[in-house]
Design a protein around this motif. Sequence first.
Motif, PDB file in Angstrom:
ATOM      1  N   ILE A 273       0.827  -1.206   0.000  1.00 49.21           N
ATOM      2  CA  ILE A 273       0.000   0.000   0.000  1.00 49.21           C
ATOM      3  C   ILE A 273       0.862   1.257   0.000  1.00 49.21           C
ATOM      4  O   ILE A 273       0.533   2.259  -0.640  1.00 49.21           O
ATOM      5  CB  ILE A 273      -0.945   0.010   1.222  1.00 49.21           C
ATOM      6  N   LEU A 274       1.985   1.187   0.708  1.00 49.64           N
ATOM      7  CA  LEU A 274       2.830   2.370   0.876  1.00 49.64           C
ATOM      8  C   LEU A 274       3.835   2.567  -0.252  1.00 49.64           C
ATOM      9  O   LEU A 274       4.611   3.527  -0.211  1.00 49.64           O
ATOM     10  CB  LEU A 274       3.584   2.283   2.213  1.00 49.64           C
ATOM     11  N   LEU A 275       3.843   1.656  -1.230  1.00 48.69           N
ATOM     12  CA  LEU A 275       4.776   1.824  -2.341  1.00 48.69           C
ATOM     13  C   LEU A 275       4.591   3.194  -2.991  1.00 48.69           C
ATOM     14  O   LEU A 275       3.484   3.600  -3.336  1.00 48.69           O
ATOM     15  CB  LEU A 275       4.570   0.731  -3.390  1.00 48.69           C
ATOM     16  N   ASP A 276       5.674   3.888  -3.105  1.00 49.38           N
ATOM     17  CA  ASP A 276       5.660   5.242  -3.662  1.00 49.38           C
ATOM     18  C   ASP A 276       6.495   5.224  -4.940  1.00 49.38           C
ATOM     19  O   ASP A 276       7.726   5.097  -4.898  1.00 49.38           O
ATOM     20  CB  ASP A 276       6.260   6.223  -2.642  1.00 49.38           C
ATOM     21  N   TRP A 277       5.833   5.327  -6.088  1.00 50.54           N
ATOM     22  CA  TRP A 277       6.545   5.207  -7.355  1.00 50.54           C
ATOM     23  C   TRP A 277       7.534   6.334  -7.574  1.00 50.54           C
ATOM     24  O   TRP A 277       8.481   6.202  -8.332  1.00 50.54           O
ATOM     25  CB  TRP A 277       5.539   5.140  -8.507  1.00 50.54           C
ATOM     26  N   GLU A 278       7.323   7.458  -6.890  1.00 46.70           N
ATOM     27  CA  GLU A 278       8.296   8.545  -7.000  1.00 46.70           C
ATOM     28  C   GLU A 278       9.551   8.250  -6.197  1.00 46.70           C
ATOM     29  O   GLU A 278      10.592   8.841  -6.430  1.00 46.70           O
ATOM     30  CB  GLU A 278       7.658   9.860  -6.527  1.00 46.70           C
ATOM     31  N   ARG A 279       9.432   7.324  -5.221  1.00 48.43           N
ATOM     32  CA  ARG A 279      10.587   6.984  -4.380  1.00 48.43           C
ATOM     33  C   ARG A 279      10.926   5.505  -4.501  1.00 48.43           C
ATOM     34  O   ARG A 279      11.556   4.938  -3.622  1.00 48.43           O
ATOM     35  CB  ARG A 279      10.273   7.333  -2.922  1.00 48.43           C
ATOM     36  N   VAL A 280      10.481   4.873  -5.586  1.00 47.13           N
ATOM     37  CA  VAL A 280      10.671   3.437  -5.719  1.00 47.13           C
ATOM     38  C   VAL A 280      12.154   3.071  -5.774  1.00 47.13           C
ATOM     39  O   VAL A 280      12.554   1.997  -5.313  1.00 47.13           O
ATOM     40  CB  VAL A 280       9.924   2.911  -6.968  1.00 47.13           C
ATOM     41  N   GLY A 281      12.982   3.962  -6.297  1.00 47.52           N
ATOM     42  CA  GLY A 281      14.421   3.701  -6.308  1.00 47.52           C
ATOM     43  C   GLY A 281      14.970   3.560  -4.903  1.00 47.52           C
ATOM     44  O   GLY A 281      15.770   2.653  -4.616  1.00 47.52           O
ATOM     45  N   ARG A 282      14.533   4.448  -4.016  1.00 45.43           N
ATOM     46  CA  ARG A 282      14.957   4.358  -2.617  1.00 45.43           C
ATOM     47  C   ARG A 282      14.465   3.060  -1.983  1.00 45.43           C
ATOM     48  O   ARG A 282      15.186   2.399  -1.226  1.00 45.43           O
ATOM     49  CB  ARG A 282      14.403   5.540  -1.811  1.00 45.43           C
ATOM     50  N   GLN A 283      13.227   2.682  -2.279  1.00 43.15           N
ATOM     51  CA  GLN A 283      12.660   1.488  -1.673  1.00 43.15           C
ATOM     52  C   GLN A 283      13.367   0.228  -2.142  1.00 43.15           C
ATOM     53  O   GLN A 283      13.644  -0.675  -1.339  1.00 43.15           O
ATOM     54  CB  GLN A 283      11.157   1.446  -1.966  1.00 43.15           C
TER      55      GLN A 283
END
Length: 399
Positions: free
Chosen positions: A190-200
């Motif tokens: 749910i918390l996946l953030d496509w703008e920060r997916v590289g960080r994740q």
Amino acid sequence: MSTSEIFLIAMLIIFTGPYLIWRLGRTEYFAPLVIVQIITGVLLGPGVLGAHYPDYYHFVFSEPVIQSLSAIAQWGVMLFVWIAGIELDLREAWTHRRESSITAGLALGVPLVFGGVAGIGMAMYPGWVGAQAVTWQFVLGIGMSCAVTSLPILILLMEKLRIFRQPIGQRILRYASLDDILIWGVLAFILLDWERVGRQVAFLALFGVASAAIRWLMVRIPEPDRWYVGIIWLAACGLGADWCGLHYMVGAFIAGAVMDSHWFDQADMDSLRHKLLMVVMPVYFLSTGLRTNFEAGGVAVFIAAAVLLAAAVSGKLIGTHIAGRILQWQPGEGSLIGWMLQTKALIMIVFANVLLDKALITNAAFTALLLMAVGSTMLTVPIVTPKLARMKEIVFRNR
């Protein structure tokens, strides 16, 4: 008065009020101390104390005091979730993988669907979906909130009912452990953030390497040192998860999940969990209560809470009933297990707090979820106790 003096007044209220209600009111049968603490937190929040006595509320719970309480609560609940991760017994679940996967899957999946349907209905009206939420995130979040079982509270209730070490208690623990993994996995999704997916992706890759290193280290150091190293590991994982947008609670859970419970003395683990509930977690429950808001949704909050409670309870019971039919359990066994898995307080509250922090739900939706969690947990002991008295052969039977 100084901020430190007001802070101590707040602490005095937090610890004195729930204890006196619990002890003098003898509420243990239907409302254990942890439930009384949550309810007291709600009563001390802006929806009750703040609405009727705003001057007193703003005097005690000023911004500096709330910040101090929030810091204590944040670290306390991270420790609690970390312990829940450590206590997962995946080896036992794997040994009984067919039974465990069928039961856990249905006990989680059916209330998730029922709760998701309720979430779709809520999303059709303004005031429930958070400012940063896409509809599917809101619906999935509401659905999973209805499906949650709180593993730490379940353990406490089973200890109270004296079934934790019995075969039925260990079975229920297996089912709840598998559901716990799915709960945190869904939250991370749910918390996946496509703008920060590289960080994740970077965090998860680094976490995988670091996990192998921490497991290598933990078996080579003495048991007392494992506690200190484990806490350092917890802080690092919480920081990394929050930095990449997954929230520090996800980091706290996975920090514990990659550890083996046999690395730690079980008596020490039980003692730490109980002391956290006594010393730190009341502050977290109060902080949770301060986030409730009845005025935002009015009567609709209570209607939503009732619908969510019906979805959660019926979904869990139907799920375990279907599992019982598939696995050929004895009559009543599915109902007993379904009611034991109703315990939502704490982990569901943590789950809902994360959704609120990320603006995926509103304060009104959070309040409805909190009321649902308290209601489902309060139902457990009064309904399960007579069932256990009638079904002793199931309690002591090995599977």
